[in-house]
Design a protein around this motif. Structure first.
Motif, PDB file in Angstrom:
ATOM      1  N   ASP A  62      -8.712  -5.190 -17.460  1.00  0.00           N
ATOM      2  CA  ASP A  62      -9.371  -3.973 -17.962  1.00  0.00           C
ATOM      3  C   ASP A  62     -10.872  -3.967 -17.689  1.00  0.00           C
ATOM      4  N   ASN A  63     -11.223  -4.271 -16.418  1.00  0.00           N
ATOM      5  CA  ASN A  63     -12.614  -4.187 -15.986  1.00  0.00           C
ATOM      6  C   ASN A  63     -12.705  -3.291 -14.757  1.00  0.00           C
ATOM      7  N   LEU A  64     -13.785  -3.432 -13.994  1.00  0.00           N
ATOM      8  CA  LEU A  64     -14.021  -2.578 -12.823  1.00  0.00           C
ATOM      9  C   LEU A  64     -14.179  -3.408 -11.554  1.00  0.00           C
ATOM     10  N   LEU A  65     -13.509  -4.549 -11.481  1.00  0.00           N
ATOM     11  CA  LEU A  65     -13.662  -5.451 -10.340  1.00  0.00           C
ATOM     12  C   LEU A  65     -12.957  -4.889  -9.113  1.00  0.00           C
ATOM     13  N   LEU A  78      -9.091  -3.866  -7.748  1.00  0.00           N
ATOM     14  CA  LEU A  78      -9.073  -4.852  -6.674  1.00  0.00           C
ATOM     15  C   LEU A  78      -8.524  -4.247  -5.385  1.00  0.00           C
ATOM     16  N   GLU A  79      -9.169  -4.581  -4.273  1.00  0.00           N
ATOM     17  CA  GLU A  79      -8.750  -4.085  -2.959  1.00  0.00           C
ATOM     18  C   GLU A  79      -8.272  -5.207  -2.047  1.00  0.00           C
ATOM     19  N   ASP A  80      -8.567  -6.457  -2.415  1.00  0.00           N
ATOM     20  CA  ASP A  80      -8.208  -7.593  -1.554  1.00  0.00           C
ATOM     21  C   ASP A  80      -7.925  -8.814  -2.411  1.00  0.00           C
ATOM     22  N   VAL A  81      -7.000  -9.651  -1.950  1.00  0.00           N
ATOM     23  CA  VAL A  81      -6.593 -10.825  -2.736  1.00  0.00           C
ATOM     24  C   VAL A  81      -6.905 -12.144  -2.035  1.00  0.00           C
ATOM     25  N   THR A  82      -7.408 -12.103  -0.813  1.00  0.00           N
ATOM     26  CA  THR A  82      -7.567 -13.339  -0.041  1.00  0.00           C
ATOM     27  C   THR A  82      -8.570 -14.303  -0.673  1.00  0.00           C
ATOM     28  N   ASN A 112      -1.409  -2.693 -12.021  1.00  0.00           N
ATOM     29  CA  ASN A 112      -2.277  -1.512 -12.174  1.00  0.00           C
ATOM     30  C   ASN A 112      -3.618  -1.661 -11.456  1.00  0.00           C
ATOM     31  N   ASN A 113      -3.574  -2.312 -10.286  1.00  0.00           N
ATOM     32  CA  ASN A 113      -4.686  -2.261  -9.332  1.00  0.00           C
ATOM     33  C   ASN A 113      -4.201  -1.371  -8.194  1.00  0.00           C
ATOM     34  N   VAL A 114      -4.657  -0.124  -8.166  1.00  0.00           N
ATOM     35  CA  VAL A 114      -3.998   0.907  -7.369  1.00  0.00           C
ATOM     36  C   VAL A 114      -4.039   0.636  -5.868  1.00  0.00           C
ATOM     37  N   HIS A 115      -4.967  -0.210  -5.407  1.00  0.00           N
ATOM     38  CA  HIS A 115      -5.092  -0.427  -3.968  1.00  0.00           C
ATOM     39  C   HIS A 115      -4.235  -1.588  -3.464  1.00  0.00           C
ATOM     40  N   LEU A 116      -3.670  -2.377  -4.357  1.00  0.00           N
ATOM     41  CA  LEU A 116      -2.871  -3.526  -3.935  1.00  0.00           C
ATOM     42  C   LEU A 116      -1.424  -3.116  -3.693  1.00  0.00           C
ATOM     43  N   THR A 117      -0.807  -3.699  -2.659  1.00  0.00           N
ATOM     44  CA  THR A 117       0.546  -3.337  -2.256  1.00  0.00           C
ATOM     45  C   THR A 117       1.423  -4.581  -2.167  1.00  0.00           C
ATOM     46  N   PHE A 177      -5.323   6.393  -2.856  1.00  0.00           N
ATOM     47  CA  PHE A 177      -4.957   6.919  -1.540  1.00  0.00           C
ATOM     48  C   PHE A 177      -4.067   5.929  -0.785  1.00  0.00           C
ATOM     49  N   LYS A 178      -3.536   4.940  -1.494  1.00  0.00           N
ATOM     50  CA  LYS A 178      -2.730   3.904  -0.852  1.00  0.00           C
ATOM     51  C   LYS A 178      -1.231   4.148  -0.984  1.00  0.00           C
ATOM     52  N   THR A 179      -0.799   4.757  -2.099  1.00  0.00           N
ATOM     53  CA  THR A 179       0.626   5.009  -2.282  1.00  0.00           C
ATOM     54  C   THR A 179       1.120   5.937  -1.191  1.00  0.00           C
TER      55      THR A 179
END
Length: 484
Positions: A30-33, A55-59, A74-79, A287-289
């Motif tokens: 529940d932050n803005l990382l 979050l946009e990247d996990v590497t 609930n990190n909308v950019h992760l797939t 915009f990832k879904t």
């Protein structure tokens, strides 16, 4: 716990975390990382919660080698591709988003490695080895490396298309390791810097081919997207017209000339509606879904006095992410939305069934079939707003489904298990009891991505567009041969 503090990436000070070397559990939910700094010194970290961030990247998570439990829901950019990346990078990971991934992680780490390595090596040998002179300069090596990495990620394809991003990532990793061994180059251990370099190169090479999604991100995400997408120009297609009279030659009347000049001008058109009904959590920034399929609802027979406007189908079914939506295209209204939290829907198809409703009375209703990653077909009675049944059709994801135009209960499902199955879904009774049966199984040499019945003889021939080509079958039902 550092939860619910509105923290951004810049607030994670490596100097502070360097004093917490023995920390084993960290809650950053529940932050803005939007990413992790690469220099957080937490060598003993075992449990990490990153739910509800950006979050946009996990590497960068590879800096926590002892991590055993990770959640980033609930990190909308992760797939799904990011799930596979963390399974590959974190050798001790057991739980991901609350699920035991031990067996799957072993599979991800071991499978495809030799095949991808051989493909990468073969690509170098065939196209690039002879381009590098025996006595080469550092500039030449740098140039050939750049070309090779770009080419190998584009041309080396393996596995399902849904994991293409993960495959490209692995191919690049293997290619860099190969170059390090062969040419003595240093491995790039900072993925963030590498991604920035790739992005700048792509921008310089493709300035004029920006997609609406990329442009939307540049103009403050969803807030300015509507103003961007309204600037749409539609070019009329140019068609050759045969002269009506053989002797007319190239002569044109003034009216014809003016009409053609008008047709040559740009036509400005504005989209009626812009919907993001498949976004995770209805987020305007998602915009990832991906939207995988849309099919218009068929018309129900409304008798002889059919009004052409009222009876015209303006309802479309769409699927993407965890939801299936019914949309009124005229008003832009989302009429209904069906969600399955653990599913990703890839395909939808309509059929019309004549059902017994009560007192032996019969009535036609439209039924929607939806299928996806779990290999299960959901059967939805749209008018009743009820999912009345499901068919466990395949053990792997279903790429596409379609109904027979002549047999309303016959449903074809094409799966990543390299099989196409024909099902009779039956007709539900007034209590929604139904019985589904498998009528036919078609074995495919590669994954079937699209299927279509031949319009002139839909009961006899089916075509499938697969990863390795187009295939056709005689599907005429024969009791003696159910597998073909």
């Amino acid at each position: 716990s550092l939860s619910k503090l509105q923290l951004k990436t810049g607030d994670l000070d490596p100097r502070l975390f360097s004093r917490l070397r023995h920390l084993q559990k960290l809650d950053l939910s529940d932050n803005l990382l939007d990413k992790f700094p690469n220099s957080l010194t937490l060598p003993d970290l075992r449990v990490l919660n990153c739910n509800n961030n950006k979050l946009e990247d996990v590497t960068a998570l590879k800096q926590f080698p002892l991590l055993e439990e990770l959640t980033y829901e609930n990190n909308v950019h992760l797939t799904l591709n990011d799930d596979y990346k963390v399974m590959f990078l974190l050798q001790n990971l057991r739980l991901l988003n609350g699920k035991d991934i031990t067996k799957l992680a072993k599979h991800v780490r071991r499978v495809n490695g030799p095949k991808l390595t051989s493909k990468v090596t073969a690509h170098w040998e065939k196209f690039f080895r002879d381009q590098l002179p025996e006595k080469h300069t550092a500039e030449q090596v740098k140039s050939i490396k750049k070309k090779f990495l770009k080419s190998v990620q584009t041309n080396v394809v393996h596995g399902p298309s849904s994991l293409s991003e993960f495959t490209r990532w692995r191919v690049k990793m293997i290619a860099e390791e190969f170059l390090a061994r062969s040419l003595g180059l240093e491995l790039n251990t900072d993925p963030e810097t590498d991604e920035k370099t790739d992005e700048s190169e792509e921008e310089s090479e493709e300035e004029s081919t920006e997609s609406p999604m990329e442009a939307a991100e540049e103009v403050d995400q969803a807030r300015n997207f509507s103003s961007y997408i309204n600037n749409v120009t539609v070019m009329p297609s140019k068609r050759k017209r045969s002269n009506s009279k053989p002797g007319s030659g190239n002569k044109r009347s003034k009216s014809q000339a003016s009409t053609e000049e008008e047709a040559a001008e740009d036509v400005s058109a504005e989209p009626l509606h812009f919907l993001q009904c498949h976004s995770k959590g209805n987020s305007r920034e998602d915009f990832k879904t991906q939207l995988w399929s849309c099919v218009f609802e068929p018309l129900l027979d409304s008798g002889a006095s059919k009004d052409p406007i009222v009876s015209s189908s303006r309802t479309v079914a769409t699927c993407g992410g965890e939801s299936v939506c019914l949309i009124d295209c005229e008003t832009g209204t989302v009429l209904k939305k069906y969600k399955v939290a653990t599913e990703e829907f890839f395909s939808v198809a309509w059929t019309t069934l004549t059902m017994v409703i009560s007192n032996s009375r019969k009535k036609s209703h439209n039924i929607l079939a939806a299928a996806g990653r779990r290999g299960i077909v959901k059967l939805i009675h749209v008018a009743a707003d009820f999912c009345y049944g499901e068919i466990k059709a395949h053990k792997k994801p279903i790429a596409t489904v379609c109904f027979s135009p002549t047999q309303e209960t016959h449903l074809f499902t094409a799966s990543y298990d390299k099989r196409i199955a024909l099902w009779d879904i039956g007709i539900p009774d007034c209590d929604y009891n139904f019985k589904a049966s498998q009528l036919l199984v078609l074995e495919v040499l590669s994954i079937p991505l699209r299927i279509a019945l031949v319009p002139t003889c839909p009961e006899q021939y089916l075509l499938a567009g697969c990863e390795s080509g187009c295939f056709a079958w005689n599907i005429k039902l024969d009791k003696e041969q159910k597998n073909r």
